[in-house]
Design a protein around this motif. Structure first.
Motif, PDB file in Angstrom:
ATOM      1  N   UNK A 153      -5.587  -5.952  -1.778  1.00  0.00           N
ATOM      2  CA  UNK A 153      -4.539  -4.986  -1.432  1.00  0.00           C
ATOM      3  C   UNK A 153      -3.545  -4.840  -2.580  1.00  0.00           C
ATOM      4  N   UNK A 200      -5.254  -2.902  -5.464  1.00  0.00           N
ATOM      5  CA  UNK A 200      -5.430  -1.463  -5.231  1.00  0.00           C
ATOM      6  C   UNK A 200      -4.107  -0.711  -5.213  1.00  0.00           C
ATOM      7  N   UNK A 201      -3.061  -1.366  -4.796  1.00  0.00           N
ATOM      8  CA  UNK A 201      -1.812  -0.636  -4.625  1.00  0.00           C
ATOM      9  C   UNK A 201      -1.047  -0.487  -5.933  1.00  0.00           C
ATOM     10  N   UNK A 202      -1.586  -1.039  -6.995  1.00  0.00           N
ATOM     11  CA  UNK A 202      -0.871  -0.977  -8.264  1.00  0.00           C
ATOM     12  C   UNK A 202      -1.088   0.377  -8.913  1.00  0.00           C
ATOM     13  N   UNK A 203      -0.579   1.412  -8.269  1.00  0.00           N
ATOM     14  CA  UNK A 203      -0.810   2.766  -8.758  1.00  0.00           C
ATOM     15  C   UNK A 203       0.248   3.099  -9.784  1.00  0.00           C
ATOM     16  N   UNK A 204      -0.149   3.109 -11.038  1.00  0.00           N
ATOM     17  CA  UNK A 204       0.829   3.403 -12.075  1.00  0.00           C
ATOM     18  C   UNK A 204       0.596   4.825 -12.571  1.00  0.00           C
ATOM     19  N   UNK A 205       1.643   5.601 -12.537  1.00  0.00           N
ATOM     20  CA  UNK A 205       1.497   6.972 -13.035  1.00  0.00           C
ATOM     21  C   UNK A 205       1.664   6.999 -14.540  1.00  0.00           C
ATOM     22  N   UNK A 230       4.157   1.513  -3.206  1.00  0.00           N
ATOM     23  CA  UNK A 230       4.065   1.345  -4.653  1.00  0.00           C
ATOM     24  C   UNK A 230       3.961   2.665  -5.402  1.00  0.00           C
ATOM     25  N   UNK A 231       3.579   3.737  -4.726  1.00  0.00           N
ATOM     26  CA  UNK A 231       3.280   4.957  -5.462  1.00  0.00           C
ATOM     27  C   UNK A 231       4.359   5.994  -5.229  1.00  0.00           C
ATOM     28  N   UNK A 232       5.360   6.021  -6.080  1.00  0.00           N
ATOM     29  CA  UNK A 232       6.464   6.950  -5.887  1.00  0.00           C
ATOM     30  C   UNK A 232       6.153   8.274  -6.571  1.00  0.00           C
ATOM     31  N   UNK A 233       6.365   9.353  -5.896  1.00  0.00           N
ATOM     32  CA  UNK A 233       6.100  10.670  -6.491  1.00  0.00           C
ATOM     33  C   UNK A 233       7.414  11.396  -6.748  1.00  0.00           C
ATOM     34  N   UNK A 270       0.816  -1.213   0.000  1.00  0.00           N
ATOM     35  CA  UNK A 270       0.000   0.000   0.000  1.00  0.00           C
ATOM     36  C   UNK A 270       0.851   1.267   0.000  1.00  0.00           C
TER      37      UNK A 270
END
Lengths: 309, 439
Positions: free
Chosen positions: B12, B15-20, A22-25, A19
């Motif tokens: 989980x 949902x966490x597979x946030x790809x920009x 995974x989201x690198x900014x 959670x």
């Protein structure tokens, strides 16, 4: 059971990692801000005019002057079509402003007083603001901080090409505007005595445009605009007295004819009111700012004469 | 329980597979791009070594020529065709490029371009508070190319088109050789009102209105249909250019250049429509609006109004030929249909307005019987008598003017705009009055 619990802990940890990780900014690089267009204001290659303003007004007094057109400059309630000023007018006009307003105040009250009190920002416009009913606006002030000078393209002073006697109207109006607005700053800093407000409350009217400057003295005002409210009465009286000199004020009083005005002011009442205004102003300058008003008046008037005649 | 835990785990992960999405439409930020655009416009403007020829079309009408030379330090030099002084005196002022809603060019201190925008009507002859409804802040249009820059005014939406000038033009415009009176000087040698342009045997009538910077062309095409084009014009080094071209088959007239007067043939020789052309005076137009006289008369008759002229008659090349402006306290002259009745005759009045202590007064004038409108498009006036008493100082001007109205053959009426007509003598087209509608 304990095995089960261990599983659970493991899963929670794994899920948590997923959670959060995974989201690198991208981090923000402050240097990117330099690319923002117009940040820090307009820029242009400085000319002799810009250098003169910087050396004469900005560095010594922290007054900034903008004469280049800016559509987004706040011009208060002006909605008319305007044009920018002619470059050849900028330095002579500002130079006259310095002679007629800055120098006399500094001579009488000192630099610290002036630096503390002066509006910090001037914006110059070439044309007057033409309003309805053939009115024109020549100057506007914004809360003691900014003064907008209009009609620069008409404001000639002695020594400029083609200067003639009729041009004194515009220059005097501009000197008048600046002294008017500066006096507003003074009374907004320390208010004048209540006595001044009690002089002629019933004659104050927002319909001051119904009266002419010629009629105004018969009701005890130096100009029609002075009837607008007590504050304007106070600063108009100061400005007219400074620009036109003491002799002018005496002549004005002497010129009030016999008879009673439409609003019931007798000649004696008009003279008494103008005299009271004069003495309240002189006392106010002395007590509040430790300025000898008559001496200041002499300095301003002789500067006006030197600039125009 | 384990099932639920596994489900939780899967969700989980899902949902966490946030790809920009890194595929930007542009590979630079908006700020970088706007800076780049401004820089490009800057180098285009100041990079033109010989400067730019520019034509400004204010929203208020007309067209105005400017020669502009930008440097890279916010300075611009210009001349303009506004008047003969601005055409020969180079004026330097400042400009800057700025990102407003679009990349914009701002002429930020006063120069000739601001004359058109000046709200002081006495500066440009426009309306008080608005001037000629022009602009001095412009945004760059998308269609801008290397040699042409198209601009639109940010306040009034005036259009300005810049085209690259050549070295020869640069020298001429900056050394006082721009003579905007060239065309006027040539045209004034033709004494007739009607000027006929002839290109390859085809005739075009040309009526120039220098005050409003407009020109009217009338012509008949190969099929015999009548065409009228009213367009703006501007002065150039060698002649005049038109805001909109005249297109007649293969002939496209965009400008008049190389005008010269030939006194032997009373002809202006010039280049137009891609070849040699001539302009000569004629006494009758190619296309005559035969209804114009009646329309002119009724326009003011209907509401008991009148037409106004200040100069009176122009005769044989002389404005105010009868010196009516010399009449003491003269203000203007009116033509007032059905002004009054004498006996049983309703008469029209050519009245002289003078200013006396009480204001404007109509103290005397020439009365004419109801005009006669002929089928061939003329109006004739017949003198009935004199109204009021003509002062001795005005007698000569009055006599000449009143007799001229009644001249044999009468007049054509040429409508030059919604509110202006020219009344031209039929006999030789060398006398006319320009009327305007003051209401």
């Amino acid at each position: 059971m304990s095995c089960m619990k261990r599983w659970m802990n493991l899963i929670v940890v794994c899920a948590g990692c997923l959670l959060f990780a995974s989201c690198e900014k991208d981090s923000i690089n402050p240097a990117d801000a330099d690319n923002i267009n117009g940040l820090g204001g307009d820029t242009w290659t400085a000319t002799a005019i810009d250098n003169w303003i910087n050396d004469t007004l900005t560095t010594p007094y922290n007054i900034s002057v903008k004469y280049k057109w800016d559509q987004f400059e706040d011009v208060a309630d002006i909605t008319s079509i305007l044009v920018p000023p002619k470059e050849e007018y900028i330095v002579p006009v500002l130079s006259a402003v310095r002679q007629v307003w800055i120098n006399p105040y500094i001579a009488e009250a000192g630099e610290p007083f002036f630096k503390k009190t002066t509006p910090k920002y001037f914006y110059m416009i070439g044309s007057p603001a033409f309003g309805p009913n053939q009115t024109i606006k020549l100057g506007v002030a914004e809360g003691g901080k900014k003064i907008i000078l209009l009609a620069i393209n008409y404001t000639k002073v002695k020594g400029m090409a083609g200067y003639n006697a009729a041009d004194t109207f515009w220059a005097k109006e501009m000197f008048h505007t600046i002294n008017h607005e500066f006096a507003h700053i003074l009374h907004q800093t320390v208010l004048y005595p209540q006595d001044f407000k009690n002089l002629n409350p019933s004659l104050l009217t927002t319909n001051w445009t119904d009266y002419t400057d010629e009629d105004a003295p018969r009701d005890g005002f130096v100009s029609a605009y002075a009837m607008n409210n007590s504050d304007d009465d106070f600063v108009e009286t100061i400005s007219f007295m400074l620009i036109n000199g003491r002799q002018w004020f005496e002549d004005l009083i002497a010129s009030i004819p016999d008879g009673v005005t439409d609003r019931g002011t007798t000649k004696e009442q008009a003279i008494a009111r103008l005299r009271s205004k004069e003495s309240i102003i002189v006392n106010y300058y002395k007590q509040v700012w430790n300025i000898d008003f008559y001496s200041l008046q002499t300095r301003v008037r002789s500067a006006v004469v030197a600039q125009l005649y | 329980m384990t099932k639920y835990l596994l489900l939780f785990f899967v969700v989980a992960v899902f949902l966490s597979a946030c790809k920009k999405n890194e595929d930007h439409v542009f590979d630079q930020t908006p700020d970088e791009r706007i800076n780049q655009a401004l820089q490009n416009y800057q180098s285009q403007l100041s990079g033109a070594q010989s400067g730019w020829n520019a034509v400004l079309y204010p929203k208020g009408g007309g067209a105005y020529f400017f020669y502009l030379k930008f440097n890279d330090a916010n300075r611009v030099q210009m001349v303009s065709d506004f008047d003969s002084a601005s055409a020969v005196t180079v004026k330097e002022s400042s400009y800057r490029l700025k990102a407003l809603q679009q990349p914009s060019l701002i002429f930020d201190t006063y120069s000739y371009i601001h004359v058109l925008s000046d709200p002081d009507a006495s500066v440009n002859g426009g309306t008080l508070g608005a001037g000629l409804l022009s602009d001095f802040e412009f945004y760059f249009n998308d269609s801008t190319s290397a040699d042409t820059i198209k601009l639109t005014g940010r306040v009034n939406g005036s259009k300005m088109i810049l085209t690259k000038a050549n070295a020869e033009q640069a020298t001429s415009y900056t050394s006082g050789q721009f003579n905007i009176n060239l065309v006027k000087e040539n045209f004034s040698k033709i004494l007739e009102y009607f000027k006929r342009l002839t290109i390859g045997g085809i005739g075009y009538d040309v009526i120039i209105d220098p005050l409003n910077k407009t020109v009217i062309f009338n012509w008949t095409d190969a099929q015999g249909s009548i065409h009228t084009l009213t367009t703006t014009f501007y002065y150039t080094l060698n002649g005049i250019g038109f805001g909109e071209p005249v297109i007649n088959g293969g002939t496209v007239i965009t400008e008049f250049t190389g005008l010269s007067w030939s006194s032997g043939t009373n002809t202006i020789n010039l280049t137009a429509g891609g070849g040699p052309a001539t302009i000569t005076g004629v006494i009758k137009p190619l296309v005559l609006d035969t209804e114009a006289p009646r329309r002119w008369w009724l326009k003011v008759k209907t509401n008991d109004e009148y037409w106004v002229t200040i100069d009176g008659f122009h005769v044989n090349g002389v404005d105010d030929a009868f010196n009516i402006k010399q009449i003491p306290n003269y203000s203007f002259m009116v033509f007032w249909p059905a002004f009054g009745t004498s006996g049983a005759t309703t008469y029209d009045l050519a009245g002289f307005i003078t200013e006396d202590s009480t204001g404007l007064a109509l103290n005397f004038g020439a009365a004419y019987r109801a005009p006669n409108f002929t089928a061939d498009g003329r109006v004739t006036f017949s003198l009935l008598g004199t109204l009021g008493t003509v002062p001795p100082e005005a007698q000569a001007a009055y006599d000449a003017t009143s007799a001229k109205f009644a001249q044999a053959g009468g007049y054509y009426l040429i409508q030059t705009s919604d509110i202006t007509y020219d009344m031209v003598a039929v006999s030789d087209a060398r006398s006319w009055i320009s009327w305007f509608y003051p209401f």
